[in-house]
Structure formats: structure tokens, C-alpha cells
Write a protein that holds these residues in place. Sequence first.
Motif, short mmCIF file in Angstrom:
data_model
loop_
_atom_site.label_atom_id
_atom_site.label_comp_id
_atom_site.label_asym_id
_atom_site.label_seq_id
_atom_site.Cartn_x
_atom_site.Cartn_y
_atom_site.Cartn_z
N VAL A 27 -11.20 -5.72 0.29
CA VAL A 27 -10.07 -4.97 0.85
C VAL A 27 -9.99 -3.56 0.27
O VAL A 27 -9.71 -2.59 0.98
N HIS A 28 -10.25 -3.43 -1.03
CA HIS A 28 -10.18 -2.10 -1.66
C HIS A 28 -11.21 -1.15 -1.07
O HIS A 28 -10.97 0.07 -1.00
N LEU A 29 -12.35 -1.67 -0.64
CA LEU A 29 -13.37 -0.84 -0.02
C LEU A 29 -12.92 -0.37 1.36
O LEU A 29 -13.15 0.78 1.74
N MET A 30 -12.28 -1.25 2.10
CA MET A 30 -11.82 -0.91 3.43
C MET A 30 -10.77 0.19 3.40
O MET A 30 -10.78 1.11 4.23
N PHE A 31 -9.87 0.12 2.41
CA PHE A 31 -8.79 1.11 2.33
C PHE A 31 -9.05 2.20 1.30
O PHE A 31 -8.20 3.07 1.09
N ASN A 32 -10.22 2.15 0.68
CA ASN A 32 -10.64 3.18 -0.26
C ASN A 32 -9.61 3.37 -1.39
O ASN A 32 -9.15 4.49 -1.66
N VAL A 33 -9.24 2.26 -2.02
CA VAL A 33 -8.32 2.30 -3.15
C VAL A 33 -9.02 1.74 -4.38
O VAL A 33 -9.98 0.97 -4.27
N PRO A 34 -8.56 2.10 -5.57
CA PRO A 34 -9.19 1.61 -6.80
C PRO A 34 -9.02 0.10 -6.95
O PRO A 34 -8.08 -0.50 -6.42
N ASN A 35 -9.94 -0.51 -7.71
CA ASN A 35 -9.85 -1.95 -7.95
C ASN A 35 -10.09 -2.30 -9.42
O ASN A 35 -10.36 -3.46 -9.75
N HIS A 36 -9.95 -1.32 -10.31
CA HIS A 36 -10.14 -1.63 -11.73
C HIS A 36 -8.97 -2.44 -12.29
O HIS A 36 -9.10 -3.11 -13.31
N VAL A 37 -7.83 -2.37 -11.59
CA VAL A 37 -6.71 -3.26 -11.87
C VAL A 37 -6.20 -3.79 -10.54
O VAL A 37 -6.39 -3.16 -9.50
N GLY A 38 -5.56 -4.95 -10.58
CA GLY A 38 -5.07 -5.53 -9.33
C GLY A 38 -4.40 -6.87 -9.59
O GLY A 38 -3.74 -7.06 -10.63
N LEU A 39 -4.59 -7.81 -8.67
CA LEU A 39 -3.93 -9.10 -8.75
C LEU A 39 -4.26 -9.84 -10.05
O LEU A 39 -3.37 -10.39 -10.71
N THR A 40 -5.51 -9.87 -10.43
CA THR A 40 -5.88 -10.59 -11.66
C THR A 40 -5.26 -9.95 -12.89
O THR A 40 -4.96 -10.64 -13.87
N SER A 41 -5.04 -8.64 -12.83
CA SER A 41 -4.39 -7.94 -13.95
C SER A 41 -2.94 -8.38 -14.10
O SER A 41 -2.42 -8.47 -15.22
N VAL A 42 -2.30 -8.66 -12.96
CA VAL A 42 -0.91 -9.13 -12.97
C VAL A 42 -0.85 -10.58 -13.44
O VAL A 42 -0.02 -10.95 -14.28
N LEU A 43 -1.72 -11.42 -12.90
CA LEU A 43 -1.71 -12.84 -13.24
C LEU A 43 -2.09 -13.09 -14.69
O LEU A 43 -1.71 -14.12 -15.28
N SER A 44 -2.83 -12.16 -15.29
CA SER A 44 -3.20 -12.28 -16.71
C SER A 44 -2.23 -11.53 -17.61
O SER A 44 -2.52 -11.34 -18.81
N SER A 45 -1.11 -11.07 -17.04
CA SER A 45 -0.02 -10.42 -17.78
C SER A 45 -0.41 -9.11 -18.43
O SER A 45 0.22 -8.68 -19.40
N GLN A 46 -1.41 -8.43 -17.87
CA GLN A 46 -1.79 -7.13 -18.41
C GLN A 46 -1.00 -5.98 -17.77
O GLN A 46 -0.79 -4.94 -18.40
N TYR A 47 -0.57 -6.19 -16.51
CA TYR A 47 0.19 -5.18 -15.78
C TYR A 47 1.31 -5.85 -15.00
O TYR A 47 1.23 -7.04 -14.66
N GLN A 48 2.33 -5.05 -14.68
CA GLN A 48 3.35 -5.47 -13.73
C GLN A 48 2.85 -5.17 -12.32
O GLN A 48 2.06 -4.24 -12.11
N VAL A 49 3.31 -5.95 -11.35
CA VAL A 49 2.81 -5.77 -9.99
C VAL A 49 3.12 -4.38 -9.45
O VAL A 49 2.33 -3.80 -8.69
N THR A 50 4.24 -3.80 -9.84
CA THR A 50 4.59 -2.46 -9.37
C THR A 50 3.60 -1.40 -9.85
O THR A 50 3.49 -0.33 -9.24
N GLU A 51 2.87 -1.71 -10.91
CA GLU A 51 1.91 -0.75 -11.46
C GLU A 51 0.58 -0.78 -10.74
O GLU A 51 -0.23 0.16 -10.90
N VAL A 52 0.32 -1.83 -9.97
CA VAL A 52 -1.00 -1.96 -9.35
C VAL A 52 -0.96 -1.92 -7.83
O VAL A 52 -2.02 -1.96 -7.18
N LEU A 53 0.21 -1.85 -7.23
CA LEU A 53 0.31 -1.71 -5.78
C LEU A 53 -0.23 -0.35 -5.35
O LEU A 53 0.02 0.67 -6.00
N ARG A 54 -0.97 -0.33 -4.24
CA ARG A 54 -1.60 0.91 -3.77
C ARG A 54 -1.09 1.30 -2.39
O ARG A 54 -0.94 0.45 -1.51
N GLU A 55 -0.82 2.59 -2.22
CA GLU A 55 -0.51 3.11 -0.90
C GLU A 55 -1.79 3.25 -0.10
O GLU A 55 -2.88 3.39 -0.67
N THR A 56 -1.68 3.24 1.22
CA THR A 56 -2.87 3.18 2.07
C THR A 56 -3.01 4.37 3.02
O THR A 56 -4.02 4.47 3.71
#
Length: 227
Positions: free
Chosen positions: A85-114
Amino acid sequence: MSRLTNERVGLVTMANPRSTSSEAYRKLRTNIQFSSIDSQIQTIMIASAASGEGKTTTIGNLAVTYAQEGKRVLLMDTDLRKPAVHLMFNVPNHVGLTSVLSSQYQVTEVLRETGVEGLHVLSSGPIPPNPSEMIGSRKMTTLLEDLKEKYDVILFDTPPVLTVTDALIISSLCDGVILVVNAGKVKKDLIKKAKAHLEHVNARILGAVLNNVQIPKSRNNSYGDKG
């Protein structure tokens, strides 16, 4: 059954919103909305039996059409093995869902505009060693409940149903599932097997998309209905 032409691979709903393919995605959106009268369909998984059937292309364009209708839309990449999905919308993927589930980031920090008003992407993030466990975790369920308060529609891109269990786990969290089938490529027995797997976990199959249909130019404006 909705039918989509092979006019262009990618976000045709953004590049050419007046095209027949874009209209087909809008019809798919409408068919989903009318598939349930008594209950709201807010969380939708796009599934396929095998890889290469156009699942990610379908979900990306469907997400755009929902946003173009004025909905608050989130597209989540829950394919934690081969995310796209990140390739289709040309957004970064160094952080994302797994970063949230592993408690490294809050979801608001990894949401991307398209670039599409109202449409956000939550990319997969770094590939973890335990994708199925992450997807099936209590934290994933809690996250989804929080996101449902903020978005009108949440769409899930997943691995193929017959490859790993991840898609089946996600299907149990969703209001409905759309099965994408690549015309002339996937054998019927694989489609039936994928359908049976989904039904076994009580997934609600809303219908199917027959992708990459070859339609004569004289019939370019004719599409079948979902069924």
C-alpha cells in the motif's frame, strides 16, 4: 459480481476519475453500501485466494472512491509480510502498524496523508518476526475499536487467504469481505477453497470482484452487478 477492466494498473480513480474503470470502482462502492440494509458496513477486508490478483489495486481505488464521496477513510496495510500500500500511495513505511502494535509509536504519529482529502493510510511498518501474532493480538483489536471512532470507513489490505492465516484473522474483525478474482488466472478450486476458509471463520462475504476482464470497446460501459 463486479467486473473491472485492465485499463490501467494503479490509482486510476485519481489519475482519470472519468474513465470506465473509475466508474466501475464507484459501482463497487455503491454495491457494498447496498449489500446491507439493517447494519452499517464500516470495516471491509479485500481478499484474494492467491497473490497477483489485483487485490491491492482494488482496495486502493476503492478507498479513493469512498473519500471522493466525502467519507473519512482509513486504508490499513495489514499485509505484514509483503506490504504494498505504501508503494501505491508513495508514503514512507519505516514506521507504521507494527510500530504501533509494538508500542514504539502512537497511531497518530504514523498515519499518512495521501493527497486525497479525507483519505489516510496506515502502512504496515517494519516486517516483524511474528505477523500472525501481531494481527491477532488484543492490542490490534483495541486499536481498531479506537480507529472506528475516527473514520467512517476502514479498509484492510491483507495477504492472500490461502497463503497464511493473517487474512482469516482480519476477516473476523470486519463487517464484510470482498473477494478479488483475477479473470482467467486463478483456478476455480482455489477460489472455492478460499471462500470455504473464510466461511469457516464466519467471515461475511459481501461479494466478489472479477478483475482484469477483457471487454470489447463497444461494451466498455457495461458492467455486471455484485452478486
